[in-house]
Scaffold this active site. Structure first.
Site, PDB file in Angstrom:
ATOM      1  N   ASP A  86       0.403  -1.215   0.186  1.00  0.00           N
ATOM      2  CA  ASP A  86      -0.017   0.183  -0.319  1.00  0.00           C
ATOM      3  C   ASP A  86       0.657   1.254  -0.214  1.00  0.00           C
ATOM      4  OD1 ASP A  86       0.481  -0.892   2.668  1.00  0.00           O
ATOM      5  OD2 ASP A  86      -0.489   0.433   3.348  1.00  0.00           O
ATOM      6  N   GLU A 151       0.207  -0.696   5.846  1.00  0.00           N
ATOM      7  CA  GLU A 151       1.208  -0.087   6.439  1.00  0.00           C
ATOM      8  C   GLU A 151       1.055   1.362   6.720  1.00  0.00           C
ATOM      9  OE1 GLU A 151       5.022   1.337   7.634  1.00  0.00           O
ATOM     10  OE2 GLU A 151       4.503   2.021   5.791  1.00  0.00           O
TER      11      GLU A 151
END
Length: 450
Positions: A86, A151
């Site tokens: 991400d 994250e």
């Protein structure tokens, strides 16, 4: 010996161009069963796992879509390489000279969101292991790539992995700087909620771990605020009664190096408005990105000063909400900081709510993991820089016996979370060499050179 060949370099570049084109930004309006963080994050995960299969790794995708992993080798020990797919948003971030999710190679660098954080390092590590496989090495333990997809926000991906999967024996996260990070500051993200305002309504900021580079206000106070912005020497744009204050984005861990547009807007508004949140952000917190002006000085000899980023500010008639990202010293007890935040917030009529928390990380410098990683890096680069403490939060702290190891060098221009994020191909290739040799020494039977 050198495991990385030209073909591995070319394959890595092609793979990075593909994965960096996926806008894997958290979108909680686009969730579904098996898609907890939006279709972009899921697409990045499925695309990466499909790539791993073509490279000859065994793969697994969490049925709920939180994480996936790919591994090679056999044995009871498990060496982890902790990656995330991400990225932070690029929409509305000023300064991009290319489309953030249309990767381009210019002047010897790949430009796209995620090239430094963390898709580029992920691909470097993946093809470093592929090079070992092509060299016919014997893995004496399993090497597992663990791919997270949340994250940049709440780490729900790696937390779910820890709930359901096998723990690693040792490992590293390719998500910081060389030589390596042996300690990471504690992370505390909080919201302060308090009185609303009859005179000012606004919504500014984005990801909690990014210093905001723009903040907008539209209303009857625009002209007076513009005058104050001019007096203060702050950069802004004006269109009738709409103001956009401009700052400089950096990662929250480097908050003092950025320019916080929310704080600058609040500071200007505070000269013409008495709203509590405006006064608190503009006058009390101000441009002190260490939190000293707000809760006092917190520092230690190991990790230095605390940093504090005013990441978000929402003001309605009903309430105000301030989002803070704090990176606190490794020796500071969390309860001490929470007590200070709660007390100071209450003095201004605000209540404290914890949003996210990650305990500090510390791995002894004399551990076999650190000694091997450090020796490999030094032999291949000649750089004798000592390991250091970082304010960033990497997946390394989610596991035991794990540290952040690269992938940026000391002279790598820092574009993390910034416009025109890019990574030089020369750095990519060098990192591939470092990671291949590291995994070889940690996880493979020594080869006899012919």
């Amino acid at each position: 010996m050198t495991f990385i060949k030209k073909e591995h370099q070319e394959q890595a570049v092609a793979a990075l161009l593909e994965i960096a084109a996926i806008p894997s930004v958290l979108d909680e309006t686009d969730t579904a069963p098996g898609q907890p963080f939006g279709r972009g994050c899921l697409e990045a995960l499925t695309t990466t796992l499909a790539l791993c299969e073509t490279l000859g790794l065994r793969t697994f995708q969490d049925p709920e879509g939180y994480y996936g992993y790919a591994e090679i080798g056999e044995g009871s020990e498990l060496f982890g390489i902790l990656c995330h797919l991400d990225v932070v948003p690029a929409v509305g971030q000023d300064g991009w000279l290319t489309e953030p999710f249309t990767p381009e190679i210019k002047n010897g660098a790949i430009i796209a969101r995620g090239t430094q954080d963390d898709k580029g390092p992920t691909i470097a590590a993946l093809f470093a292991v592929k090079a070992l496989m092509d060299a016919g090495v014997t893995f004496n333990q399993r090497v597992r790539f663990i791919f997270g997809t949340d994250e940049e926000n709440l780490w729900r991906c790696i937390n779910r992995y820890n709930e359901k999967e096998e723990m690693i024996t040792a490992g590293f996260a390719p998500d910081s700087k060389f030589p390596l990070i042996f300690a990471e500051k504690g992370l505390l993200q909080v919201y302060l909620t308090g009185p609303g305002s009859d005179t000012v309504q606004l919504s500014a900021g984005g990801a909690m771990n990014v210093v905001p580079d723009h903040a907008e206000y539209q209303g009857i106070l625009a002209e007076k605020t513009a005058q104050e912005l001019t007096r203060l020497g702050y950069s802004f744009e004006q269109k009738e009664d709409q103001l956009t204050v401009l700052g400089k984005s950096v990662h929250s861990k480097e908050a003092p190096k950025g320019t916080n547009a929310i704080v600058r807007l609040a500071k200007a508004l505070a000269a013409v408005d008495t709203s509590t949140a405006i006064k608190l952000v503009g006058d009390v917190i101000g441009e002190d990105a260490t939190g000293t002006s707000f809760v006092g000085k917190f520092s230690d000899d190991v990790s230095g000063m605390m940093t504090m980023n005013v990441a978000t500010l929402e003001i309605t008639e009903a309430q105000s909400k301030i989002g803070l990202d704090l990176r606190y010293p490794v020796t500071l007890e969390k309860d001490v900081l929470v007590a200070a935040l709660t007390k100071t917030a209450a003095e201004y009529g605000f209540t404290y709510t914890e949003h996210d928390y990650l305990a500090p990380l510390y791995v002894p410098l004399d551990s076999p993991l650190i000694q091997t990683l450090l020796a490999t890096y030094r032999e291949l680069t000649g750089d004798m820089t000592e390991p250091f403490v970082n304010g960033g939060a990497t997946f390394a702290r989610a596991m035991n016996n794990c540290v952040a190891f690269g992938a940026m060098f000391s002279d790598t221009p820092d574009y993390v979370h910034q416009a025109n994020e890019q990574w030089a191909l020369s750095s990519l290739y060098k990192v591939m060499e470092i990671y291949s040799e590291t995994v070889y020494r940690m996880c493979c039977e020594p080869q006899v050179e012919k």
